[in-house]
Write a protein that holds these residues in place. Sequence first.
Motif, short mmCIF file in Angstrom:
data_model
loop_
_atom_site.label_atom_id
_atom_site.label_comp_id
_atom_site.label_asym_id
_atom_site.label_seq_id
_atom_site.Cartn_x
_atom_site.Cartn_y
_atom_site.Cartn_z
N PRO A 379 0.09 -1.37 -0.16
CA PRO A 379 0.08 -0.18 0.19
C PRO A 379 0.81 1.02 0.44
N PHE A 380 0.12 2.57 0.08
CA PHE A 380 1.30 3.70 -0.14
C PHE A 380 0.70 3.60 1.20
N GLY A 381 2.50 4.01 2.27
CA GLY A 381 2.42 4.12 3.11
C GLY A 381 2.46 2.98 4.61
N SER A 404 7.00 -1.62 3.43
CA SER A 404 5.79 -0.34 3.38
C SER A 404 7.05 0.56 3.43
N THR A 405 6.61 1.64 2.78
CA THR A 405 7.16 2.76 2.60
C THR A 405 6.86 4.03 3.27
N ASP A 406 6.42 4.35 4.21
CA ASP A 406 5.95 4.97 5.52
C ASP A 406 7.72 4.74 5.67
N THR A 407 8.66 5.44 5.05
CA THR A 407 10.37 5.82 5.68
C THR A 407 9.77 6.94 6.68
N VAL A 417 3.94 8.39 15.16
CA VAL A 417 3.47 7.83 13.80
C VAL A 417 3.99 6.47 14.18
N ALA A 418 4.90 6.10 13.91
CA ALA A 418 5.47 5.02 14.24
C ALA A 418 5.01 4.58 15.48
N ALA A 462 15.75 -3.27 3.62
CA ALA A 462 14.96 -2.60 4.25
C ALA A 462 16.43 -1.22 3.34
N LEU A 463 15.82 -0.57 1.91
CA LEU A 463 17.11 0.39 1.72
C LEU A 463 15.97 2.00 1.66
N GLU A 464 16.62 2.87 0.75
CA GLU A 464 16.48 4.11 0.93
C GLU A 464 14.70 4.45 1.01
N HIS A 465 13.62 3.51 -0.28
CA HIS A 465 12.63 4.04 -0.14
C HIS A 465 11.82 3.03 0.03
N PHE A 466 11.77 2.07 1.01
CA PHE A 466 11.24 1.11 1.17
C PHE A 466 12.00 -0.36 2.09
N VAL A 467 10.78 -1.10 2.82
CA VAL A 467 11.32 -1.66 3.80
C VAL A 467 10.12 -3.54 2.98
N LEU A 468 11.03 -4.68 3.01
CA LEU A 468 10.43 -5.75 2.62
C LEU A 468 10.65 -6.60 3.11
#
Length: 725
Positions: A379-381, A404-407, A417-418, A462-468
Amino acid sequence: MAAEKVGLQLLSREHGHVDEEEEEEETDELKMETDQPGAEMTKEEIQIKEEKTEIKIKKVETGQEIGKEPNRNLLDASSESPRGKHISIQRTLTDLEKLAGLKEGCRISTVSQNTDPHMAGSKKSCPLCPEDKFKACYAHKLHRHLQNLHWKVSVEFEGYRMCICYLPCRPVKPNVAGDQISLKMGAHFHCIICSATITRRTDMVGHVKRHVNKGETESRYSPARVRKSTHEVVKEADTDVRVLPNYSTPQKTDSYFNPKMKLNRQLVVCALAVLAEERKPLECLDAFGATGIMGLQWAKHLGNSVKVTINDYNANSVTMIHENCHLNKMKVVTSSKEEDDCDLTLEEGEENFPTIEVTQMDANVIMYLRAFDFIHLDPFGSSVNYLDAAFRNVRNLGIVSVTSTDTSSLYAKAQHVAQRHYGCNIVRTEYYKELAARMIVAAVARAAARCNKGIEVLFAVALEHFVLVEVRVLRGPSPADETVKKIRYLIHCQWCEERVFKREGNMIEENPYRQLPCDCHSSMTGKTAVELGPLWSGSLFNPGFLRRMLFEAVQYGLDDIQTLLKTLICEAECTTHKQFSIHGPSSHNKQEECGVFIKTPDAAADYYGKRKSNEMNQNGPKRHRLESNAEHPAFYYNIHRHSIKGMNMPKLNKFLHYLSEAGYRVSRTHFDPMGVRTDAPLVQFKSILVKYSTPTYTGGQSEGSTQALEDSQAGTDGDFTEESM
């Protein structure tokens, strides 16, 4: 009849569609009629004149003149033909001047020219301004007015100029009582796409941009011409997808496509390929399809081994998914089970592509209604709102993939928020990316445990834009209990950044600082440590699964992730690249393909069958063997954060070799390019770093300070050989 002619002249002059000669003729006729009040007209003559008057009024309103061919460069608002636009929308300034009745030679009129003085000095009114706003004037003044006001204050779009308009053409707004009350007249613009009226120029620019972002760049009133396609075709891994021009802006587009997530998509494809080797066919769900690129890549690479379902709640995205399926020559099945055959002719080798099912419903609803072997959430976020539904019906030994993209919240930039989304207390540390991965795994584990399921983490990236995060689902209360036990709190020292997971147990300790290996609390005043979490304390990688993913990446030619997978394998086994080997010591019953050792499908099925029976029998030695499967050390140290001022650090690979020679497990990590994952305490880590560092300056003072540092570390570094700096 005289009154009708006067009204006709006023209407014609307001729209600027009557020539001077025709106006004089009508004026002479009007004078003749008024001069002969006693003249009587027959009924036939009156009827003919009324018909002519009606025809004139209609032609004036539609921008046409009697006896003349209409100018197709002029654009009108009242025309119902596809060529008509409002008169304020023109292509060139010349068209706007023609609309006002200005001739080419009369823009700067002077009496000294050879033209008729009366004709040269006639006044003309502005077609975009009422009489009370701008009175009729001579041609040169009207030319300056049109150029400096209407043409200058305009909005350009695809070769057209939407000029500012002062005519009373604003819409009518009803009041509370139901009466029609006209809005306040003023300057406004007419939209070329939706014919809306916007008062401010900046608002008009933003209004047009919103049309462009939605892909609505074709005007409903535009003339018939070759339609310009507003979609772009992007190719990734032999898969073509049609996207909108603003595909990289998720807030403003219905079909979000991020090219930077290519690594994410290839990792998911490899994980699904490994699962497809264990059992087939697989029922796979892409819960957030957007353009459908993920599901299309599954079908392209795995063929009939998977049954792909692409879901999205947005109707425009579902339409885009259908178009992309046809673009890639796939068959589409809707939720009503009606096949939508592709109109294109299938080429040789493309007949075996699977049928893709496209659904339009909420992601939680489809995961509650149906069971799947593989579920991908992107999803977005944050994805925490969909975890309970994902684990409700997922099959045993299936895989749940969470992106997850809510970095901002995961990487401790928005800590509140976390706390709200994940229920975790975190701070910004040197290992913040691994902290984010463990926080997501903890949320996934709690969601699985609520459904009486346990998890086995396959890998976390976990990279710059997302966590998989990819986890395997283990059904039963016993795996769920074992999973929950691995969720612990973390004690983090804020001075030296040493960290350790809190011991299991419910008893309150008198001094929890004793669990930290450092002595910062005794040497510093006040509180020196914080409690973070709850976090996942188990392993983040499965080396065997990663090796099989590397084999699939080599087999399908996914070159972009092969280096990353090798780093993950080394990190999972806590070994350096020089000691790297795809087959580990625990690999049995494997066959070698393309230089990579993998398990055969029969061996994999036998392995998982044994694990299921052992779980039912609750075999203690088996569980112990699984838990002690060479788990990597938790967290890593950044070599720059612990460097000594005035000293040059050794090269990172050499430093890893020095740590390995000292008897510690060591490897690099994908979380941080300068990070070192090791089981060495921070004190030993710093002592080895100081020992093999060289001074920046070769002066006597620097050499003396270096020798002093070596002497200070001699007590804790007795096993190392003495070397001169």
